[in-house]
Write a protein that holds these residues in place. Structure first.
Motif, PDB file in Angstrom:
ATOM      1  N   CYS A 118       0.735  -1.181  -0.097  1.00 53.89           N
ATOM      2  CA  CYS A 118      -0.045  -0.068   0.006  1.00 53.89           C
ATOM      3  C   CYS A 118       0.670   1.155   0.098  1.00 53.89           C
ATOM      4  O   CYS A 118       0.311   2.296  -0.559  1.00 53.89           O
ATOM      5  CB  CYS A 118      -0.960  -0.025   1.176  1.00 53.89           C
ATOM      6  SG  CYS A 118      -2.241  -1.281   1.244  1.00 53.89           S
ATOM      7  N   SER A 152      -9.081  -4.263  -0.820  1.00 53.72           N
ATOM      8  CA  SER A 152      -9.491  -3.716   0.416  1.00 53.72           C
ATOM      9  C   SER A 152      -8.669  -4.693   1.277  1.00 53.72           C
ATOM     10  O   SER A 152      -9.383  -5.954   1.472  1.00 53.72           O
ATOM     11  CB  SER A 152     -11.057  -3.760   0.848  1.00 53.72           C
ATOM     12  OG  SER A 152     -11.442  -3.530   2.039  1.00 53.72           O
ATOM     13  N   LYS A 179     -10.062  -2.353  -6.457  1.00 54.75           N
ATOM     14  CA  LYS A 179      -9.478  -1.950  -5.647  1.00 54.75           C
ATOM     15  C   LYS A 179      -9.632  -2.981  -4.589  1.00 54.75           C
ATOM     16  O   LYS A 179     -10.540  -3.643  -4.459  1.00 54.75           O
ATOM     17  CB  LYS A 179     -10.624  -0.953  -4.673  1.00 54.75           C
ATOM     18  CG  LYS A 179     -10.071  -0.161  -3.688  1.00 54.75           C
ATOM     19  CD  LYS A 179     -10.810   0.915  -3.163  1.00 54.75           C
ATOM     20  CE  LYS A 179     -10.658   1.669  -1.793  1.00 54.75           C
ATOM     21  NZ  LYS A 179     -11.381   2.709  -1.315  1.00 54.75           N
ATOM     22  N   SER A 193      -5.500  -0.371   1.515  1.00 58.91           N
ATOM     23  CA  SER A 193      -6.260  -0.255   0.134  1.00 58.91           C
ATOM     24  C   SER A 193      -5.193  -0.156  -0.884  1.00 58.91           C
ATOM     25  O   SER A 193      -4.277   0.649  -0.746  1.00 58.91           O
ATOM     26  CB  SER A 193      -7.418   0.437   0.091  1.00 58.91           C
ATOM     27  OG  SER A 193      -6.981   1.852  -0.067  1.00 58.91           O
TER      28      SER A 193
END
Length: 246
Positions: A30, A87, A85, A48
């Motif tokens: 990240c 998560s 994306k 994320s």
């Protein structure tokens, strides 16, 4: 209201014993950095990252050659690039928090099962972690086995490896795990590859219709009625991490 810069959101969990480097792997992906000291995770921490999935990005690594042995020039593709994306849910590995950790398995579409290749006991526990995951998560959850701390195993002054590549690879094959990857959160080696392998398989499952994109419990969320907006992402804009607890 403008559409988000992604086409899908997928929930991934990082699981495994405490001290295997799950938090360091999440921070490396990240934020692109390594933190030599990190507090023990209590409950869960979040991160994320937006990544490209599917063609044309997934075809860039496979370069074909001409009859003369020269690489062919890149072809212009009319296929719009999809973005996902990720998560990331970095869960606690301590036995004290295991009941809390299990609750975060629900609704996950992917999992990184992490152990420390310099500590055999952490590898001995991956079967228990996998059994807990499969008892709670969706049957189609994508799981990859990650042997972390490769940099320590490759150290010139001392070889600390306690789990061989072949041993872990055979375990992954026997237990129906997608792949085995060895990583180093410290150097960044293979970290992105591990996460991207899970993301690409989730994208394949999306195309195969394995998820209800309108059901949160599937672990994957699709675009709204208007569709997602295709945008160019900078490295900074696609990364982020935040702390949390139980």
């Amino acid at each position: 209201m403008s559409s988000p810069p992604w086409d899908y959101i997928a929930k991934l969990v990082c699981i495994g014993d405490s001290g295997c480097g799950k938090s360091s792997l999440t921070i490396r992906l990240c934020e692109g950095r390594f933190s030599p000291q990190h507090d023990v995770t209590i409950g869960v921490e979040f991160g994320s990252r937006i990544v490209p999935v599917g063609p044309p990005h997934s075809k860039q690594s496979s370069t074909t050659t001409t009859d003369k042995g020269l690489p062919e020039p890149p072809r212009v593709s009319n296929t719009p690039q999809k973005h996902m994306k990720l998560s990331l849910w970095d869960t606690a590995g301590q036995e004290t928090y295991k009941s809390v950790t299990r609750s975060y398995f629900r609704g996950a579409s992917g999992a990184l099962l992490v152990f420390d290749i310099t500590r055999k006991t952490t590898f001995n526990h991956v079967t228990d972690w996998l059994n807990d995951l499969r008892a709670i998560a969706d049957p189609d959850i994508v799981v990859i086995l990650v042997g972390n701390k490769l940099d320590q195993a490759q150290s010139d002054d001392s070889n600390k490896r306690e789990v061989t590549h072949q041993e872990a690879e055979e375990w992954a094959r026997r237990n129906g795990v997608l792949q085995y990857v060895e990583t180093s959160a410290k150097s960044g080696e293979n970290v992105e590859e591990a996460f991207m392998r899970v993301a690409e398989r989730i994208f394949e499952n999306i195309n195969a219709g394995k998820y209800d994109l309108n059901d949160r419990r599937s672990g994957v969320k699709g675009p709204g009625p208007g569709g997602a907006k295709q945008v160019k992402l900078s490295a900074d804009a696609s990364r982020g991490i935040a702390g949390g607890c139980c």
